[in-house]
Design an enzyme around this catalytic site. Structure first.
Site, short mmCIF file in Angstrom:
data_model
loop_
_atom_site.label_atom_id
_atom_site.label_comp_id
_atom_site.label_asym_id
_atom_site.label_seq_id
_atom_site.Cartn_x
_atom_site.Cartn_y
_atom_site.Cartn_z
N CYS A 74 4.32 -11.92 -4.15
CA CYS A 74 2.92 -11.58 -4.85
C CYS A 74 2.40 -12.97 -4.90
CB CYS A 74 3.27 -11.11 -6.39
SG CYS A 74 1.58 -11.35 -7.33
N CYS A 198 -5.79 -10.12 -5.19
CA CYS A 198 -4.54 -10.01 -4.70
C CYS A 198 -4.27 -11.00 -3.65
CB CYS A 198 -4.32 -8.59 -4.01
SG CYS A 198 -2.85 -8.49 -3.23
N1 LIG Z 1 1.62 -5.05 -5.80
C1 LIG Z 1 2.18 -5.70 -4.50
C2 LIG Z 1 2.75 -7.09 -4.81
C3 LIG Z 1 1.76 -7.90 -5.60
C4 LIG Z 1 0.67 -8.58 -4.77
C5 LIG Z 1 0.10 -9.57 -5.46
N2 LIG Z 1 -0.80 -8.86 -6.65
C6 LIG Z 1 -0.62 -10.79 -4.93
O1 LIG Z 1 -1.22 -11.38 -5.35
O2 LIG Z 1 0.01 -10.92 -3.76
C7 LIG Z 1 3.09 -4.75 -3.66
O3 LIG Z 1 4.02 -4.01 -4.38
O4 LIG Z 1 3.21 -4.75 -2.32
#
Ligand SMILES: N[C@@H](CCC[C@H](N)C(=O)O)C(=O)O
Length: 259
Positions: A74, A198
């Site tokens: 993340c 994200c």
């Molecule tokens: N939900 C994603 C991991 C988290 C990504 C995140 N919010 C970021 O900022 O990169 C997954 O399970 O692939």
């Protein structure tokens, strides 16, 4: 028993932070992590992150999605965890930590947290979309009607459909704003909804846009629902290296909760 927690956000991607240097958190309790992240029955967050000791780096990162399952990297969480480590006086102007995808370096520059991401060697161009892994898997596709687009319905259909199925992917919809600025809205697996930002997602978009020739620049500006991020990289014959995700990360509040 009462436990102390912290809440952080990075461009609106929000996380419960727990200082687990004493190794007291039960990592097998998926229902507890899911409840702590629940916006009605818990603290409310897109994910939960444990800060742990590491034998060589300054600290270690263990990341769980809001559904309670441990997941891949993340980017915004890594920036928020670094700010948490700074607030706990574990690091000062810079530091390093190990996450599930390997080692990361972080540098603080005023209000900005600069996080080094993994190198990206493989980019799949499927014509209507691009797929790449920036620590987490990302599907990237253009969408001109990005402001009104139903991100949750269409993101969910792509996340659960071919070729991703159960393992899934995160899904990024992109609109070009200028030669080095793009607007991005992301559906996140494990949250199973749109998040306001994200980090691994905008990193994937920046690299994909350069790869597709949509930007000649090696610093790309990304407008997300929760603010503004920047990604810089070096393009080489072997792929994208020296990749940095840059943006703000802040503590929202500290509290105590029973579990
Ligand atoms: N939900 C994603 C991991 C988290 C990504 C995140 N919010 C970021 O900022 O990169 C997954 O399970 O692939």
């Amino acid at each position: 028993m009462t436990h102390t927690f912290y809440k952080y956000q990075g461009t609106g991607n929000d996380f419960v932070m727990i200082d687990n240097r004493q190794n007291t958190f039960d990592k097998t309790d998926i229902a507890l992590i899911n409840r702590l992240c629940d916006r009605r029955f818990g603290i409310g967050a897109d994910g939960l992150i444990l800060l742990e000791n590491h034998p060589e780096a300054d600290f270690a990162m263990v990341y769980y999605n809001a559904d309670g399952n441990e997941s891949t990297m993340c980017g915004n969480g890594g920036r928020c965890l670094s700010q948490f480590a700074k607030d706990l006086n574990i690091i000062d102007k810079k530091g390093s930590f190990e996450a599930i995808d390997g080692m990361h370096h972080v540098i603080f520059d005023g209000d900005l947290v600069q996080l080094q991401m993994q190198d990206v060697a493989n980019i799949e161009d499927h014509k209507s979309y691009v797929f790449l892994n920036t620590g987490s898997p990302h599907h990237v596709q253009f969408e001109d009607q990005i402001e009104t687009f139903d991100i949750k319905t269409l993101g969910s259909a792509i996340r659960n459909g071919a070729p991703y199925y159960k393992e899934g992917t995160n899904v990024n919809f992109v609109k070009k704003l200028s030669s080095n600025q793009f607007e991005v809205r992301t559906y996140e697996r494990g949250v199973e909804d749109e998040t306001l930002s994200c980090g691994t997602g905008v990193t994937a978009v920046a690299i994909a846009m350069n790869y597709l020739g949509e930007t000649p620049d090696s610093t790309v500006h990304l407008k997300v629902q929760g603010g503004q991020l920047k990604v810089s990289f070096t393009k080489t014959e072997d792929g994208y290296k020296d990749v940095w995700l840059i943006g703000p990360a802040k503590q929202v509040f500290k509290g105590e909760i029973e579990w």
